[in-house]
Scaffold this motif. Structure first.
Motif, PDB file in Angstrom:
ATOM      1  N   ALA A 162       0.898  -1.067  -0.060  1.00 37.17           N
ATOM      2  CA  ALA A 162       0.046  -0.205   0.059  1.00 37.17           C
ATOM      3  C   ALA A 162       0.932   1.177  -0.049  1.00 37.17           C
ATOM      4  N   PHE A 163       0.660   2.223  -0.958  1.00 39.05           N
ATOM      5  CA  PHE A 163       1.330   3.368  -1.054  1.00 39.05           C
ATOM      6  C   PHE A 163       0.813   4.633  -0.301  1.00 39.05           C
ATOM      7  N   VAL A 164       0.827   4.667   0.949  1.00 42.59           N
ATOM      8  CA  VAL A 164       0.233   5.570   1.893  1.00 42.59           C
ATOM      9  C   VAL A 164       1.083   6.123   2.922  1.00 42.59           C
ATOM     10  N   THR A 187       4.928  -2.730   2.668  1.00 45.19           N
ATOM     11  CA  THR A 187       4.261  -3.933   3.079  1.00 45.19           C
ATOM     12  C   THR A 187       3.127  -3.912   3.844  1.00 45.19           C
ATOM     13  N   LEU A 188       1.997  -4.365   3.244  1.00 46.70           N
ATOM     14  CA  LEU A 188       0.673  -4.703   4.038  1.00 46.70           C
ATOM     15  C   LEU A 188       0.515  -6.211   4.245  1.00 46.70           C
ATOM     16  N   MET A 189       0.492  -6.554   5.756  1.00 48.97           N
ATOM     17  CA  MET A 189       0.255  -7.839   5.946  1.00 48.97           C
ATOM     18  C   MET A 189      -1.158  -8.209   6.664  1.00 48.97           C
ATOM     19  N   ILE A 190      -1.769  -9.015   6.199  1.00 43.63           N
ATOM     20  CA  ILE A 190      -3.151  -9.272   6.811  1.00 43.63           C
ATOM     21  C   ILE A 190      -3.430 -10.752   7.339  1.00 43.63           C
ATOM     22  N   LEU A 191      -3.828 -10.823   8.538  1.00 46.43           N
ATOM     23  CA  LEU A 191      -4.326 -12.191   9.001  1.00 46.43           C
ATOM     24  C   LEU A 191      -5.690 -12.360   8.890  1.00 46.43           C
ATOM     25  N   ARG A 192      -6.089 -13.304   8.250  1.00 48.05           N
ATOM     26  CA  ARG A 192      -7.523 -13.477   8.096  1.00 48.05           C
ATOM     27  C   ARG A 192      -8.130 -14.620   8.715  1.00 48.05           C
ATOM     28  N   VAL A 193      -9.398 -14.577   9.394  1.00 48.12           N
ATOM     29  CA  VAL A 193      -9.895 -15.292  10.082  1.00 48.12           C
ATOM     30  C   VAL A 193     -11.481 -15.611   9.819  1.00 48.12           C
ATOM     31  N   THR A 194     -11.813 -16.725   9.462  1.00 51.42           N
ATOM     32  CA  THR A 194     -13.196 -17.009   8.822  1.00 51.42           C
ATOM     33  C   THR A 194     -13.928 -18.042   9.658  1.00 51.42           C
ATOM     34  N   LEU A 203     -10.108  -9.549  10.849  1.00 57.49           N
ATOM     35  CA  LEU A 203      -8.996  -9.351  10.074  1.00 57.49           C
ATOM     36  C   LEU A 203      -8.060  -8.666  11.087  1.00 57.49           C
ATOM     37  N   MET A 204      -6.803  -9.042  10.712  1.00 56.66           N
ATOM     38  CA  MET A 204      -5.819  -8.386  11.547  1.00 56.66           C
ATOM     39  C   MET A 204      -4.828  -7.511  10.461  1.00 56.66           C
ATOM     40  N   LEU A 205      -4.743  -6.380  10.351  1.00 56.00           N
ATOM     41  CA  LEU A 205      -3.915  -5.415   9.309  1.00 56.00           C
ATOM     42  C   LEU A 205      -2.731  -5.099  10.143  1.00 56.00           C
ATOM     43  N   ASN A 206      -1.657  -5.197   9.445  1.00 57.90           N
ATOM     44  CA  ASN A 206      -0.439  -4.575   9.939  1.00 57.90           C
ATOM     45  C   ASN A 206       0.245  -3.726   8.870  1.00 57.90           C
ATOM     46  N   TYR A 207       0.307  -2.467   9.175  1.00 62.51           N
ATOM     47  CA  TYR A 207       0.926  -1.534   8.238  1.00 62.51           C
ATOM     48  C   TYR A 207       1.722  -0.562   8.963  1.00 62.51           C
ATOM     49  N   ALA A 208       2.739   0.149   8.219  1.00 66.00           N
ATOM     50  CA  ALA A 208       3.574   1.169   8.967  1.00 66.00           C
ATOM     51  C   ALA A 208       3.459   2.514   8.819  1.00 66.00           C
ATOM     52  N   ALA A 254       6.607  -1.587  11.614  1.00 63.69           N
ATOM     53  CA  ALA A 254       7.682  -0.843  12.113  1.00 63.69           C
ATOM     54  C   ALA A 254       7.450   0.807  11.675  1.00 63.69           C
ATOM     55  N   GLU A 255       6.982   1.501  12.437  1.00 59.73           N
ATOM     56  CA  GLU A 255       6.526   3.083  11.773  1.00 59.73           C
ATOM     57  C   GLU A 255       7.397   4.318  12.711  1.00 59.73           C
ATOM     58  N   GLY A 256       8.224   4.015  13.275  1.00 61.52           N
ATOM     59  CA  GLY A 256       8.896   5.047  14.017  1.00 61.52           C
ATOM     60  C   GLY A 256       9.615   6.136  13.187  1.00 61.52           C
ATOM     61  N   ASP A 257       9.870   5.963  11.930  1.00 61.96           N
ATOM     62  CA  ASP A 257      10.186   7.059  11.142  1.00 61.96           C
ATOM     63  C   ASP A 257       9.304   7.137   9.828  1.00 61.96           C
ATOM     64  N   GLN A 258       7.953   6.645   9.956  1.00 65.72           N
ATOM     65  CA  GLN A 258       6.883   6.645   8.882  1.00 65.72           C
ATOM     66  C   GLN A 258       5.853   7.618   9.387  1.00 65.72           C
ATOM     67  N   LEU A 259       5.254   8.436   8.282  1.00 69.86           N
ATOM     68  CA  LEU A 259       4.074   9.072   8.481  1.00 69.86           C
ATOM     69  C   LEU A 259       3.248   8.885   7.524  1.00 69.86           C
TER      70      LEU A 259
END
Length: 430
Positions: A162-164, A187-194, A203-208, A254-259
């Motif tokens: 994702a370019f956000v 990188t966008l990571m997703i844990l999907r539970v059905t 869903l568990m989303l993970n993005y910086a 890991a978003e310590g330097d990401q906005l």
């Protein structure tokens, strides 16, 4: 004969230390509970800041509980900048889920528009204590409801891009909050539970990215408004879309330097400073829709998932040397650097088959997150930051050469954290 006996004894000793892990049928439950401040708490004032004057959108505690028939884990995402009273929150969630504290991961979405954003270790006011209690009760209630709703389930893991987000420029010594040449993990990571029939549960989303599109933007009546910001908006969109799920936990990578790519309030740089004010909500919606759309595209590649799982969890801490910048106020001039005692960074891992979830109690730089994932023995590992017990910023060594906001607020000495975290998490995931 002696060699044979020695080999047999050695094999017996090694075999005696090995543990046989049995897979079981996955059961899962998910829930969300509102932790939105009530109307009588406004205007909410903090010395030196404009007041919060109301609520733009609701805040939530979201919980996901998973078990394999033998072991159970609880993952809780709270719409707050960082987890207050972290030990107490983890303990209460563990009690609600009926699991050891090592089987609990509690993380903040890192929104910067919750009422506790300006609480930095000082004694809490009565209003702040009320807010802290609401957070705790919300985390407990969401966990209890998730446990009550547990059912046979399937789980899968998928990654996309994702370019956000964008590098904040601090490592390069920029004050623009924007460095397109700086390191940035898309990188966008997703844990999907059905459920067992494939119907979405969570869903568990993970993005910086920091959750601060609207941070300090004056949007109404001369003040700020409470909002879940980008994490909250993405969860809300996906919870209302058939491609999403009823409960969507947003976690910060890991978003310590990401906005976020765009912010409503912009600093003075090549151009004068500006605040888009209420128009900033359009920027937030734009970014949230872009990230949610990327999640939907990514989920289209997800496999049906497996119901046969082995779940393991462990928690620990990584000790690294500490330091403190002596800064003159209000000039901001650095007077010197003082060595401090060791800093203990909380770390935890949850392993579900070959999926790793690594929790780090710090706001770590994008490259450190990459190093942790590269060192992992598992193919799929998401790094969740700003977990309970967060110590502050942990950045690349280069960020401490010309320290900006992040490095000045970092309690650790450069050169130690990245290798220590990578080694420890890799060991724990094994």
């Amino acid at each position: 004969m002696k060699r044979w006996l020695f080999a047999a004894l050695a094999f017996a000793l090694v075999a005696g230390t090995m543990q046989t892990t049995w897979a079981g049928e996955l059961r899962a439950g998910a829930a969300k509970v509102s932790i939105t401040p009530t109307a009588n708490e406004f205007p909410y004032k903090v010395e030196g800041e404009r007041p919060f004057v109301g609520v733009h959108d609701d805040l939530y505690a979201r919980a996901l509980v998973l078990e394999d028939g033998t072991r159970r884990v609880a993952i809780v995402s709270l719409a707050v900048t960082k987890i207050p009273n972290p030990e107490r929150v983890v303990k209460r969630v563990a009690e609600a889920a009926k699991v050891p504290e090592s089987n609990v991961l509690v993380a903040a979405t890192h929104t910067h528009e919750a009422l506790l954003v300006f609480l930095h270790g000082e004694k809490a006011t009565p209003t702040q204590l009320k807010e802290i209690k609401r957070l705790e009760e919300g985390a407990v209630a969401a966990t209890q409801q998730a446990v009550a709703q547990m059912r046979p389930a399937k789980i899968s893991f998928v990654r996309g891009e994702a370019f956000v987000n964008v590098n904040n420029g601090e490592e390069a010594g920029l004050g623009t909050w924007y460095d397109p040449k700086g390191s940035s993990d898309k990188t966008l990571m997703i844990l999907r539970v059905t459920d067992s029939d494939g119907k979405p549960l969570a869903l568990m989303l993970n993005y910086a990215t920091h959750g601060e599109v609207m941070f300090r933007s004056v949007t109404r009546d001369g003040g700020y408004e409470v909002t879940g910001d980008l994490p909250g908006a993405v969860s809300r969109i996906l919870e209302g879309n058939e491609a999403g799920a009823p409960v969507v936990l947003f976690t910060s990578a890991a978003e310590g330097d990401q906005l976020p790519l765009f912010k409503s309030l912009q600093p003075a740089a090549q151009l004068p400073a500006t605040d888009e004010g209420a128009a900033g909500w359009g920027l937030l919606d734009l970014l949230a829709r872009r990230l949610a759309a990327a999640a939907i595209d990514t989920l289209a590649e997800a496999k049906p998932g497996t119901s046969e799982v082995t779940i393991e969890a462990v928690s620990d801490a990584v000790s690294v040397p500490g330091q403190h910048y002596n800064v003159e106020r209000p000039s901001g001039k650095i007077l010197g650097i003082e060595d401090m005692g060791p800093v203990s960074i909380p770390v935890s891992v949850i392993r579900i088959n070959d999926i790793g979830i690594a929790g780090v109690g710090a706001d770590i730089a994008s490259d450190i997150g990459r190093a942790i994932k590269a060192a992992s023995p598992l193919k799929d590992t998401m790094v969740v930051t700003v977990t309970a017990g967060m110590v502050g910023y942990v950045l690349n060594d280069e960020a401490y050469v010309n320290p900006g906001h992040g490095a000045l607020g970092s309690p650790v000495k450069p050169g130690y954290a990245e290798p220590a975290l990578s080694r420890a998490i890799a060991r724990m995931l094994k």
